[in-house]
Design a protein around this motif. Structure first.
Motif, short mmCIF file in Angstrom:
data_model
loop_
_atom_site.label_atom_id
_atom_site.label_comp_id
_atom_site.label_asym_id
_atom_site.label_seq_id
_atom_site.Cartn_x
_atom_site.Cartn_y
_atom_site.Cartn_z
N GLU B 96 -1.65 -4.65 -1.09
CA GLU B 96 -2.35 -5.28 0.02
C GLU B 96 -3.12 -4.22 0.78
OE1 GLU B 96 1.10 -8.50 1.24
OE2 GLU B 96 1.17 -6.46 2.02
N VAL B 97 -4.09 -4.67 1.55
CA VAL B 97 -4.82 -3.73 2.39
C VAL B 97 -4.11 -3.62 3.72
CG1 VAL B 97 -6.94 -3.32 3.67
CG2 VAL B 97 -7.02 -4.21 1.34
N SER B 98 -3.80 -2.41 4.09
CA SER B 98 -3.14 -2.22 5.37
C SER B 98 -3.61 -0.91 5.97
CB SER B 98 -1.63 -2.18 5.19
OG SER B 98 -1.02 -1.71 6.37
N PHE B 99 -3.97 -0.92 7.21
CA PHE B 99 -4.41 0.31 7.85
C PHE B 99 -3.33 0.86 8.77
CE2 PHE B 99 -8.45 0.13 6.00
CZ PHE B 99 -8.82 -1.20 5.94
N THR B 100 -2.23 0.16 8.84
CA THR B 100 -1.11 0.66 9.64
C THR B 100 0.05 1.09 8.78
OG1 THR B 100 -0.04 -1.50 9.83
CG2 THR B 100 -1.71 -0.94 11.48
N GLY B 101 0.03 0.67 7.56
CA GLY B 101 1.13 1.05 6.67
C GLY B 101 2.26 0.06 6.67
N ALA B 102 2.26 -0.89 7.60
CA ALA B 102 3.39 -1.81 7.68
C ALA B 102 3.53 -2.64 6.42
CB ALA B 102 3.21 -2.72 8.89
N ASN B 103 2.43 -2.94 5.78
CA ASN B 103 2.49 -3.71 4.54
C ASN B 103 1.97 -2.89 3.38
OD1 ASN B 103 3.52 -6.16 5.61
ND2 ASN B 103 1.53 -6.49 6.56
N SER B 104 2.08 -1.61 3.46
CA SER B 104 1.51 -0.75 2.44
C SER B 104 2.44 -0.64 1.25
CB SER B 104 1.27 0.65 3.05
OG SER B 104 0.65 1.49 2.12
N LYS B 105 2.55 -1.73 0.52
CA LYS B 105 3.49 -1.78 -0.59
C LYS B 105 2.76 -2.11 -1.88
CE LYS B 105 5.55 -4.91 1.79
NZ LYS B 105 6.43 -6.03 2.18
#
Lengths: 114, 118
Positions: B96-105
């Protein structure tokens, strides 16, 4: 630069025993991950951390706990091992920022629970 | 929910043959990233390539090439003139695209075992 290292490389446990897997990275990465790899299942995310002192659940968190007390280390604990936890465990790390950045993986830990 | 399907489980070819490894993905996101990783018999995972969902250009790196087609949700990997050293398990993965890393999986496919015989 060692990259991502994992300790131990192999371990055999009896059902009910506990153990901790250690992951260490020297790349100053903010994000760290624990996966398990089972035959025919690919890699599945157990837990992850987006920074020191933070952890979050992944796809298959049950039976595992994690801690990220230091930025460079991410510990995976099994409190009471079960045969279903027999697997190869991989740790990975990634720089902060966009998901565009790739994850760097450790060499894996092969765990057998009897 | 994201999903990556690698329908081929095992492929066996003779050295110098070309081989294509298929990857089909599902996501609700309009922006996402795709990756290929190689796992040789030694066990470690080696990053091969990433692709941004906005960039549908094919890519070639030596004997390796990747064909990204958004219309069919596929990101296929071709090895030209295969060699014994290409024998490995190959994983396709989606982020997924995430710029906070919270969903950077990463969501991985189940992998394709490639055997190249001499």
């Amino acid at each position: 630069n060692a990259g991502v290292t994992q300790t131990p490389k192999f371990r055999v446990l009896k059902t009910g025993q506990s153990m901790t897997l250690l992951c260490a990275q020297d790349m100053n990465h903010e994000y760290m991950y624990w996966y398990r790899q089972d035959p025919g299942m690919g890699l599945r995310l157990i837990h992850y951390s987006v920074g020191e002192g933070t952890t979050a659940k992944g796809e298959v968190p049950d039976g595992y706990n994690v801690s990220r007390l230091k930025k460079q280390n991410f510990l995976l604990g099994l409190e009471s091992a079960a045969p279903s936890q027999t697997s190869v465990y991989f740790c990975a790390s990634k720089v902060e920022g966009s998901s565009y950045n790739e994850q760097f993986f450790g060499p894996g830990t092969r765990l057998t629970v009897l | 929910a994201q999903k990556v399907t690698q329908a081929q489980t095992e492929i066996s070819v003779v050295e110098k043959e070309d081989v294509t490894l298929d990857c089909v993905y599902e996501t609700r996101d309009t922006t996402y990233y795709l990756f290929w990783y190689k796992q040789p018999p030694s066990g470690e995972l080696v990053f091969l390539i990433r692709r941004n969902s906005f960039d549908e250009q094919n890519e070639i790196s030596g004997r390796y090439s990747w064909n990204f087609q958004k219309s069919t949700s596929s990101f296929n990997f071709t090895i030209t003139a295969s060699q014994v050293v290409d024998s490995a398990v190959y994983f396709c993965a989606l982020s997924e695209v995430s710029f906070t890393g919270a969903n950077s999986k990463l969501t991985f496919g189940k992998g394709i075992t490639l055997s190249v015989r001499p």
